[in-house]
Design a protein around this motif. Structure first.
Motif, PDB file in Angstrom:
ATOM      1  N   ALA A 182       0.944  -1.224  -0.212  1.00 39.75           N
ATOM      2  CA  ALA A 182      -0.059   0.025  -0.332  1.00 39.75           C
ATOM      3  C   ALA A 182       1.129   1.190  -0.075  1.00 39.75           C
ATOM      4  N   VAL A 183       1.213   1.758  -0.917  1.00 43.43           N
ATOM      5  CA  VAL A 183       2.377   2.913  -1.398  1.00 43.43           C
ATOM      6  C   VAL A 183       1.303   4.048  -0.912  1.00 43.43           C
ATOM      7  N   PRO A 184       1.972   5.078  -0.043  1.00 48.41           N
ATOM      8  CA  PRO A 184       0.983   5.984   0.380  1.00 48.41           C
ATOM      9  C   PRO A 184       0.884   7.406  -0.696  1.00 48.41           C
ATOM     10  N   GLY A 207       9.496   2.098   1.539  1.00 45.76           N
ATOM     11  CA  GLY A 207       9.248   2.438   2.721  1.00 45.76           C
ATOM     12  C   GLY A 207       8.445   1.709   3.872  1.00 45.76           C
ATOM     13  N   GLY A 208       8.573   1.815   5.204  1.00 45.12           N
ATOM     14  CA  GLY A 208       8.344   1.094   5.634  1.00 45.12           C
ATOM     15  C   GLY A 208       8.611   1.625   7.007  1.00 45.12           C
ATOM     16  N   THR A 209       7.519   0.968   8.368  1.00 50.50           N
ATOM     17  CA  THR A 209       8.260   1.281   9.333  1.00 50.50           C
ATOM     18  C   THR A 209       8.612   0.599  10.604  1.00 50.50           C
ATOM     19  N   GLY A 210       7.924   0.463  12.406  1.00 49.75           N
ATOM     20  CA  GLY A 210       9.027  -0.323  12.258  1.00 49.75           C
ATOM     21  C   GLY A 210       8.021  -2.271  12.600  1.00 49.75           C
ATOM     22  N   ASP A 211       7.249  -1.849  11.818  1.00 54.73           N
ATOM     23  CA  ASP A 211       6.424  -3.916  11.688  1.00 54.73           C
ATOM     24  C   ASP A 211       7.558  -4.501  10.418  1.00 54.73           C
ATOM     25  N   GLY A 212       8.499  -3.362   9.977  1.00 55.36           N
ATOM     26  CA  GLY A 212       9.225  -3.630   8.948  1.00 55.36           C
ATOM     27  C   GLY A 212       8.371  -3.402   7.420  1.00 55.36           C
ATOM     28  N   PHE A 213       9.141  -3.953   6.037  1.00 59.04           N
ATOM     29  CA  PHE A 213       8.645  -3.049   4.882  1.00 59.04           C
ATOM     30  C   PHE A 213       7.521  -3.788   4.483  1.00 59.04           C
ATOM     31  N   VAL A 408      15.404  -1.217   2.838  1.00 58.79           N
ATOM     32  CA  VAL A 408      14.506  -0.940   4.294  1.00 58.79           C
ATOM     33  C   VAL A 408      15.051  -1.880   5.236  1.00 58.79           C
ATOM     34  N   ARG A 409      14.519  -2.950   5.585  1.00 55.76           N
ATOM     35  CA  ARG A 409      15.181  -4.505   6.261  1.00 55.76           C
ATOM     36  C   ARG A 409      16.587  -3.351   6.943  1.00 55.76           C
ATOM     37  N   LEU A 473      15.417   3.246  18.305  1.00 56.70           N
ATOM     38  CA  LEU A 473      16.449   2.030  19.212  1.00 56.70           C
ATOM     39  C   LEU A 473      16.025   1.930  20.283  1.00 56.70           C
ATOM     40  N   ALA A 474      14.648   1.545  20.254  1.00 54.50           N
ATOM     41  CA  ALA A 474      13.587  -0.211  20.836  1.00 54.50           C
ATOM     42  C   ALA A 474      13.880  -1.646  20.467  1.00 54.50           C
ATOM     43  N   GLY A 475      15.245  -2.003  19.596  1.00 55.28           N
ATOM     44  CA  GLY A 475      15.365  -2.894  18.982  1.00 55.28           C
ATOM     45  C   GLY A 475      14.953  -2.841  17.177  1.00 55.28           C
ATOM     46  N   ARG A 476      14.008  -3.109  17.241  1.00 60.86           N
ATOM     47  CA  ARG A 476      13.162  -2.786  16.107  1.00 60.86           C
ATOM     48  C   ARG A 476      12.243  -0.846  16.293  1.00 60.86           C
ATOM     49  N   GLY A 477      12.268  -0.441  15.143  1.00 63.05           N
ATOM     50  CA  GLY A 477      11.366   0.481  14.823  1.00 63.05           C
ATOM     51  C   GLY A 477      11.855   1.640  14.227  1.00 63.05           C
ATOM     52  N   GLY A 478      11.115   2.527  14.321  1.00 64.76           N
ATOM     53  CA  GLY A 478      11.487   4.120  13.932  1.00 64.76           C
ATOM     54  C   GLY A 478      10.180   3.817  12.339  1.00 64.76           C
ATOM     55  N   GLN A 479      11.294   4.751  10.807  1.00 61.99           N
ATOM     56  CA  GLN A 479      11.218   4.967  10.299  1.00 61.99           C
ATOM     57  C   GLN A 479      12.091   4.154   8.929  1.00 61.99           C
ATOM     58  N   THR A 480      11.336   4.774   7.789  1.00 60.97           N
ATOM     59  CA  THR A 480      12.523   4.303   6.729  1.00 60.97           C
ATOM     60  C   THR A 480      12.162   4.353   4.955  1.00 60.97           C
ATOM     61  N   TRP A 481      13.397   5.305   4.637  1.00 58.54           N
ATOM     62  CA  TRP A 481      13.283   5.230   3.123  1.00 58.54           C
ATOM     63  C   TRP A 481      13.999   4.716   2.179  1.00 58.54           C
ATOM     64  N   VAL A 482      13.615   4.946   1.196  1.00 56.21           N
ATOM     65  CA  VAL A 482      14.938   4.491   0.347  1.00 56.21           C
ATOM     66  C   VAL A 482      14.953   4.730  -1.176  1.00 56.21           C
ATOM     67  N   VAL A 483      15.676   5.473  -1.563  1.00 57.69           N
ATOM     68  CA  VAL A 483      15.526   5.365  -2.998  1.00 57.69           C
ATOM     69  C   VAL A 483      16.149   5.214  -3.832  1.00 57.69           C
TER      70      VAL A 483
END
Length: 503
Positions: A182-184, A207-213, A408-409, A473-483
């Motif tokens: 689901a691309v924003p 992109g992805g969030t703490g739940d993964g790619f 992203v992973r 930094l709680a193990g996994r999480g945050g947001q990630t973007w790749v170009v």
């Protein structure tokens, strides 16, 4: 040409009138777009298309962002003249809010406008103005701005992006798009605008969030000569983003007690030594060790590192000062190999790629041939041609090939490979960067603390890449973007639009 007068609606749309002119041209009513536009302007009682645009701009809702941008243009249009006097900090604070000037210091901001004074004199076009936001073009620059909601409506965001030279290659005129997940909608819009503005062959945004790619959108072609459509699963060279993988592998050795950050790197190097015995592992990670960068960066096959650096790597730069380069990370790759008694590529795969499920990533010794995007460059005629395939000569500094999903992973998962204190140390400022306002160097990571983002770019041999994270930094999480792009261009505009949209 019609002489029938037409009244403007309450909120005239220049975009609608542009489409109407193109429709009339396609219908054969006029032989050129200029004639169609002139006819529409005269139908509305104006002598030219330029006058029509100015009328619509003036008739639209008042835009505080446009007003502030006009002040910038007026104040800095002669900034390249010897007699020009720079505004004081107090004057700048009347037009830029405090947060913006904390991120972009007044001296740096004035210096930036000096470099674009010529463009500022050429006027503003393609204006899309709202009360608090602006998107426009000034010469060969794309402008995006936003102001405070309350008076005096100072600028709180302003970005100037260079636009690429016009592409004449009709093969990229109607790019196909393939998506995963689901691309924003805002990311899809960024991809569409960036593809056109930067003049690209292919573009992947993921992109992805703490739940993964989570998602990816691929636009354009992996290879124009082969008419191969770009897909989200195509691999690209990540180039210098590789340094983040190398830094994570080194920090895993630190976590295991096999390496100490503040010990001299030569305590662990055996195959190749540093000329300066005092340079520490931390200094190599933060680009403050003064290690020289080899000039041979691309080849048909990866050579032995010692053939590039010699048995003793030169350290001709100043210690303790950030100086970006590849030499320090090439030696960190050798350090990993010496400590683990394995090839760097095998050790990094075992310690970083495999635990994060980066199954499509690796460090090839020659250019891979399948499911890869081909690099392109633009000729003087505005037509794309392929760039000869190559690999980076220093695997630990730029040898990773990867997919958007795998990067992203990595961006989401690398903290899970380290103890929390060490992951935090990686994102703690180690030195000030000299190449961006507010920029800091972490352990591998480039940090922009006021924007709460970290990351690393990569570019070379017909391709560009970027990884941007908003860490947790709680193990996994945050947001990630790749170009990823398969034309070498600056992708900073895409990063900013994804992570820090103009609002």
């Amino acid at each position: 040409m019609s002489d029938q007068s037409r009244a403007f609606p309450d909120r005239p749309s220049l975009r609608f009138l542009k489409l109407e002119a193109k429709r009339r041209l396609s219908a054969g009513e006029y032989t050129t777009l200029h004639q169609a536009q002139l006819a529409i302007a005269r139908e509305h009682g104006l002598p030219s298309w330029t006058a029509l645009k100015e009328h619509i701009e003036a008739a639209g809702p008042a835009s505080h962002a446009l007003t502030q941008m006009r002040w910038v243009m007026s104040r800095f249009a002669t900034a390249d003249a010897p007699e020009w006097t720079a505004p004081s900090e107090e004057e700048l604070r009347q037009h830029f809010d405090d947060r913006y000037l904390a991120l972009v210091p007044p001296d740096w901001l004035t210096g930036l406008f000096r470099t674009v004074a010529r463009q500022l004199r050429e006027g503003i076009t393609d204006v899309r103005a709202e009360p608090l936001r602006l998107r426009a073009r000034i010469a060969d620059l794309r402008v995006e701005a936003a102001t405070e909601a309350e008076p005096p409506h100072r600028l709180r965001q302003l970005r100037l992006y260079p636009l690429e030279r016009k592409v004449e290659d009709q093969r990229v005129a109607a790019p196909p798009t393939h998506v995963f997940g689901a691309v924003p909608p805002e990311a899809q819009a960024v991809a569409g605008d960036s593809y056109a503005e930067l003049g690209l062959v292919g573009l992947i945004v993921a992109g992805g969030t703490g739940d993964g790619f989570g998602w990816a959108t691929a636009r354009g072609w992996a290879s124009l000569d082969r008419d191969e459509v770009l897909l989200p699963e195509h691999r690209f060279p990540a180039y210098s983003i590789t340094k983040l993988v190398t830094a994570t592998a080194v920090l895993r050795l630190v976590a295991d007690g096999r390496v100490r950050l503040d010990e001299p790197a030569n305590a662990y190097l055996h195959t190749i030594r540093l000329a300066d015995d005092a340079v520490t592992v931390r200094e190599l990670l933060s680009h403050t060790g003064g290690v020289d960068s080899p000039t041979a960066m691309f080849a048909d096959r990866v050579p032995d590192l010692v053939s590039i650096t010699g048995p003793v790597a030169a350290c001709g730069g100043p210690r303790g000062t950030f100086t970006y380069g590849h030499g320090g990370y090439a030696l960190l790759g050798q350090l990993i190999a010496d400590v683990t008694a394995a090839r760097y590529e095998d050790a990094a795969t075992r310690m970083v790629l495999q635990p994060l499920g980066m199954r499509a990533s690796g460090f090839p010794h020659s250019p891979p041939a399948s499911t890869v995007a081909i690099g392109h460059r633009l000729t003087d005629e505005g037509v794309f041609e392929p760039v000869p395939a190559s690999v980076f000569t220093m695997p630990a500094a730029g040898g990773l090939w990867s997919t958007a999903a795998d990067l992203v992973r990595f961006g989401l998962g690398w903290p899970s490979l380290l103890p929390d204190p060490l992951a935090r140390e990686a994102l703690r400022p180690q030195a000030e960067r000299d190449d961006s306002p507010g920029g800091q160097a972490g352990l591998g990571w480039g940090l922009v603390l006021p924007k709460d983002v970290a990351g690393h770019p990569g570019a070379g041999s017909g391709c560009s890449a970027s990884l941007t994270v908003r860490p947790s930094l709680a193990g996994r999480g945050g947001q990630t973007w790749v170009v990823f792009t398969n034309r070498q261009v600056l992708v900073e505009a895409i990063n900013e639009r994804l992570a820090l949209p103009i609002t």
